[in-house]
Design a protein around this motif. Structure first.
Motif, PDB file in Angstrom:
ATOM      1  N   GLU A 158       2.640  -8.834   9.605  1.00 56.97           N
ATOM      2  CA  GLU A 158       1.134  -9.584   9.483  1.00 56.97           C
ATOM      3  C   GLU A 158       0.793  -9.714   7.863  1.00 56.97           C
ATOM      4  O   GLU A 158      -0.703  -9.345   7.455  1.00 56.97           O
ATOM      5  CB  GLU A 158       0.582  -7.388   9.411  1.00 56.97           C
ATOM      6  N   LEU A 159       2.011 -10.367   6.922  1.00 55.54           N
ATOM      7  CA  LEU A 159       1.054 -10.544   5.854  1.00 55.54           C
ATOM      8  C   LEU A 159      -0.169 -11.093   5.908  1.00 55.54           C
ATOM      9  O   LEU A 159      -1.142 -11.383   4.664  1.00 55.54           O
ATOM     10  CB  LEU A 159       2.668 -11.257   5.078  1.00 55.54           C
ATOM     11  N   ALA A 160      -0.220 -12.349   6.617  1.00 58.86           N
ATOM     12  CA  ALA A 160      -1.315 -13.349   6.798  1.00 58.86           C
ATOM     13  C   ALA A 160      -2.574 -12.765   6.506  1.00 58.86           C
ATOM     14  O   ALA A 160      -3.893 -13.397   5.964  1.00 58.86           O
ATOM     15  CB  ALA A 160      -1.038 -14.632   7.638  1.00 58.86           C
ATOM     16  N   ASP A 201      11.598  -5.707   5.926  1.00 61.39           N
ATOM     17  CA  ASP A 201      11.946  -5.553   7.250  1.00 61.39           C
ATOM     18  C   ASP A 201      13.294  -4.365   7.749  1.00 61.39           C
ATOM     19  O   ASP A 201      13.153  -4.369   8.597  1.00 61.39           O
ATOM     20  CB  ASP A 201      13.018  -7.465   7.145  1.00 61.39           C
ATOM     21  N   ASP A 202      13.356  -3.614   6.283  1.00 61.12           N
ATOM     22  CA  ASP A 202      14.483  -2.550   7.152  1.00 61.12           C
ATOM     23  C   ASP A 202      13.769  -0.946   6.929  1.00 61.12           C
ATOM     24  O   ASP A 202      13.908  -1.202   7.006  1.00 61.12           O
ATOM     25  CB  ASP A 202      15.139  -2.552   5.901  1.00 61.12           C
ATOM     26  N   GLY A 203      12.567  -1.552   6.773  1.00 59.35           N
ATOM     27  CA  GLY A 203      11.079  -0.831   6.907  1.00 59.35           C
ATOM     28  C   GLY A 203      11.208   0.226   5.909  1.00 59.35           C
ATOM     29  O   GLY A 203       9.867   1.261   5.648  1.00 59.35           O
ATOM     30  N   HIS A 204      11.373  -0.494   4.163  1.00 61.51           N
ATOM     31  CA  HIS A 204      11.492   0.428   3.036  1.00 61.51           C
ATOM     32  C   HIS A 204      10.245   0.126   2.847  1.00 61.51           C
ATOM     33  O   HIS A 204       9.788  -0.758   2.782  1.00 61.51           O
ATOM     34  CB  HIS A 204      12.314   0.293   2.079  1.00 61.51           C
ATOM     35  N   LEU A 205       9.522   1.180   2.501  1.00 59.48           N
ATOM     36  CA  LEU A 205       8.026   1.375   1.789  1.00 59.48           C
ATOM     37  C   LEU A 205       7.701   0.039   0.264  1.00 59.48           C
ATOM     38  O   LEU A 205       9.108  -0.327  -0.515  1.00 59.48           O
ATOM     39  CB  LEU A 205       7.436   2.529   1.620  1.00 59.48           C
ATOM     40  N   ALA A 206       6.378  -1.353   0.141  1.00 58.91           N
ATOM     41  CA  ALA A 206       6.849  -2.237  -0.417  1.00 58.91           C
ATOM     42  C   ALA A 206       5.431  -2.132  -1.015  1.00 58.91           C
ATOM     43  O   ALA A 206       4.705  -1.806   0.230  1.00 58.91           O
ATOM     44  CB  ALA A 206       7.736  -3.305  -0.118  1.00 58.91           C
ATOM     45  N   ILE A 207       5.321  -2.701  -2.036  1.00 56.82           N
ATOM     46  CA  ILE A 207       3.885  -3.956  -2.418  1.00 56.82           C
ATOM     47  C   ILE A 207       3.894  -5.006  -2.376  1.00 56.82           C
ATOM     48  O   ILE A 207       4.609  -5.562  -2.815  1.00 56.82           O
ATOM     49  CB  ILE A 207       3.280  -3.211  -3.704  1.00 56.82           C
ATOM     50  N   GLY A 208       2.718  -5.451  -1.467  1.00 59.48           N
ATOM     51  CA  GLY A 208       2.752  -7.359  -0.973  1.00 59.48           C
ATOM     52  C   GLY A 208       1.318  -7.269  -2.405  1.00 59.48           C
ATOM     53  O   GLY A 208       0.613  -6.953  -2.261  1.00 59.48           O
ATOM     54  N   LYS A 209       1.833  -8.385  -3.091  1.00 60.03           N
ATOM     55  CA  LYS A 209       1.309  -8.462  -4.396  1.00 60.03           C
ATOM     56  C   LYS A 209       0.956 -10.335  -4.022  1.00 60.03           C
ATOM     57  O   LYS A 209       1.410 -11.252  -4.242  1.00 60.03           O
ATOM     58  CB  LYS A 209       1.410  -8.446  -5.177  1.00 60.03           C
ATOM     59  N   MET A 244       6.875 -15.990   1.597  1.00 58.57           N
ATOM     60  CA  MET A 244       5.220 -17.156   2.113  1.00 58.57           C
ATOM     61  C   MET A 244       5.006 -16.408   3.233  1.00 58.57           C
ATOM     62  O   MET A 244       5.332 -15.988   4.292  1.00 58.57           O
ATOM     63  CB  MET A 244       6.475 -18.470   2.517  1.00 58.57           C
ATOM     64  N   SER A 245       3.993 -16.763   2.653  1.00 62.31           N
ATOM     65  CA  SER A 245       2.669 -16.195   3.601  1.00 62.31           C
ATOM     66  C   SER A 245       1.638 -18.385   4.366  1.00 62.31           C
ATOM     67  O   SER A 245       1.245 -18.267   3.401  1.00 62.31           O
ATOM     68  CB  SER A 245       1.773 -15.330   3.394  1.00 62.31           C
ATOM     69  N   VAL A 250       3.619 -15.015  -1.904  1.00 68.29           N
ATOM     70  CA  VAL A 250       3.078 -13.497  -1.774  1.00 68.29           C
ATOM     71  C   VAL A 250       4.912 -12.578  -2.838  1.00 68.29           C
ATOM     72  O   VAL A 250       5.775 -12.718  -2.076  1.00 68.29           O
ATOM     73  CB  VAL A 250       3.194 -12.618  -0.427  1.00 68.29           C
ATOM     74  N   ALA A 251       4.093 -11.674  -4.059  1.00 66.81           N
ATOM     75  CA  ALA A 251       5.273 -10.416  -4.563  1.00 66.81           C
ATOM     76  C   ALA A 251       5.695  -9.852  -3.588  1.00 66.81           C
ATOM     77  O   ALA A 251       3.946  -8.897  -3.631  1.00 66.81           O
ATOM     78  CB  ALA A 251       4.866 -10.828  -6.113  1.00 66.81           C
ATOM     79  N   LEU A 252       6.821  -9.382  -3.203  1.00 65.62           N
ATOM     80  CA  LEU A 252       7.070  -7.898  -2.411  1.00 65.62           C
ATOM     81  C   LEU A 252       7.944  -7.547  -3.115  1.00 65.62           C
ATOM     82  O   LEU A 252       9.211  -7.742  -3.702  1.00 65.62           O
ATOM     83  CB  LEU A 252       7.554  -8.845  -1.204  1.00 65.62           C
ATOM     84  N   VAL A 253       7.270  -6.647  -4.076  1.00 70.24           N
ATOM     85  CA  VAL A 253       8.063  -5.888  -4.734  1.00 70.24           C
ATOM     86  C   VAL A 253       8.530  -4.324  -4.555  1.00 70.24           C
ATOM     87  O   VAL A 253       7.485  -3.704  -2.962  1.00 70.24           O
ATOM     88  CB  VAL A 253       6.643  -4.955  -5.979  1.00 70.24           C
TER      89      VAL A 253
END
Length: 434
Positions: A158-160, A201-209, A244-245, A250-253
């Motif tokens: 759902e990044l887009a 992708d593995d279900g781990h929580l992350a921040i999309g910047k 990439m979106s 997008v920075a995925l941390v």
């Protein structure tokens, strides 16, 4: 006419097991606001108890908090760390305004009360709230949860949609649907830049910047580059990569306060550990003092902190304030430095860090002065030279890391960021190491 006194109370629990810790109350009487916290008897009696905040000793009764300045939170430090950041507050405020407007259009009675500090605190989704503290209402519902029972944290797919909604907010074109989608998904790490909590992708929580419409360089790639360079320099850093979106980076941390299975690790910012007012300046030596007093491994964490100090100066990360350093709880009130995060090279800024070196020296502006202060961090000259050399060599190879797959910088990006890495501080470091 005197306005009624507003009082709101919630239960405070810890971790996935929702262990009862205490109760938090917010009180508003006209312009006067304060909060109180009281530990639960069971928590005070537990062998696993610890102070959840340095300003909340393990004692019976209600502990009062009134902010020392208008910049400071009304809540005790551990709760202040879980408040939404600038971007999250912006989404919550816009959503509140849109809801009021929609209710007025339907002919409904619209309350005039403005959002309170408690409203903002409770506006963060329970799943994404930083650390292990969680809030519950009297009915046992975690705060905040999605009203319609929907999923609170979206997957990478759902990044887009996320990017579209955040871009709409940033350009003042957001719809009720945009705000409903973003509501509760703010994070406490990251300031005013657009972002959202997301599942990797593995279900781990992350921040999309996300990139800002105001950016004149690829800030997202710059942050991922800095985190990878930090790891190469021997720093424990948050895992990050560019996703990439469409054609937007997008920075995925990945969140470091979560473990496999959704377990939560208690977190405190360095600002909280210092009980620091946001209206005052603070120093690396102050964080070093906290490490000496509270770290489970002071020798390791002191070297790590000094390594980060060197690294921040050499990459021109001038946004190194006390909220951008943190600690994770280990056991029985002992802590360790959290992985480094929010590392951003600023090619257009003078190389003077936001945190001071010490109260005596003032702002960090010289790698030579940093080297001279190494003994405060319990490093010998030989150890300091080793650390400086490791960091210097890592930063020296920045273009190779910039072109690597997880970062993906173009030649144009590299030209834009070069002044942050190729600077007078690097030249001085080379002289010190010669």
């Amino acid at each position: 006419m005197k306005r009624p006194v507003l009082q709101q109370s919630v239960k405070v629990v810890l971790g996935q097991g929702a262990i009862p810790v205490g109760s938090l109350s917010f009180n508003k009487d006209g312009a006067r606001e304060n909060s109180t916290f009281a530990y639960h008897d069971a928590w005070l009696a537990s062998i696993d108890r610890f102070e959840i905040s340095p300003d909340l000793p393990l004692v019976d009764g209600h502990q009062f908090r009134k902010p020392p300045s208008k910049e400071d939170s009304i809540f005790h430090f551990a709760f202040a760390d879980t408040e939404p950041d600038g971007w999250g507050c912006r989404v919550i405020a816009r959503d509140h305004a849109k809801r009021r407007k929609a209710a007025h259009a339907r002919g409904e009675r619209v309350p005039t009360a403005a959002l309170t500090e408690m409203d903002y605190l409770l506006g963060v989704d329970d799943m994404s709230r930083i650390g292990a503290l969680r809030l519950r209402d009297e009915a046992g519902n975690f705060l905040r949860t999605i009203e319609d029972g929907g999923r609170g944290t979206p997957p990478l797919l759902e990044l887009a949609h996320l990017l579209s909604a955040t871009r709409a907010v940033e350009t003042n074109r957001e719809t009720v649907a945009d705000l409903k989608y973003l509501r509760g998904r703010g994070t406490s790490l990251g300031g005013m830049r657009p972002k959202c909590t997301v599942l990797d992708d593995d279900g781990h929580l992350a921040i999309g910047k996300f990139p800002s419409v105001k950016d004149d360089r690829s800030v997202t790639r710059g942050e991922v580059l800095a985190l990878h360079l930090a790891a190469a320099a021997g720093i424990t850093a948050a895992d990050a990569r560019i996703v990439m979106s469409d054609d937007i980076p997008v920075a995925l941390v990945r969140r470091f306060d979560r473990v496999a299975g959704g377990g939560r690790i208690p977190y405190l910012s360095a600002g909280s550990m210092l009980q620091a007012s946001r209206a005052e300046d603070h120093a690396y030596t102050g964080i070093a003092d906290v490490i000496i007093a509270r770290s489970v491994d002071p020798k390791h964490d002191l070297e790590e902190l000094w390594r980060r100090l060197v690294f921040n100066l050499l990459i021109t990360n001038v946004d190194d304030h006390v909220q951008n350093h943190g600690f994770l709880h280990v056991e029985h009130g002992q802590w360790r430095l959290a992985p480094a995060f929010d590392l951003n090279p600023f090619p257009d800024k003078d190389p003077e860090l936001k945190l001071w070196l010490s109260e005596e020296y003032g702002p960090v502006d010289s790698i030579g002065a940093v080297f001279e202060a190494a003994s405060y961090f319990r490093l010998s000259d030989t150890e300091a030279a080793r650390v400086l050399g490791e960091v210097y060599q890592a930063v020296l190879g920045w273009t190779r890391v910039a072109k690597s797959a997880p970062v993906g910088m173009t030649n144009e990006d590299i030209d834009a960021f070069a002044p942050a890495f190729e600077n007078a501080q690097m030249e001085e470091a080379a002289r010190l190491l010669a």
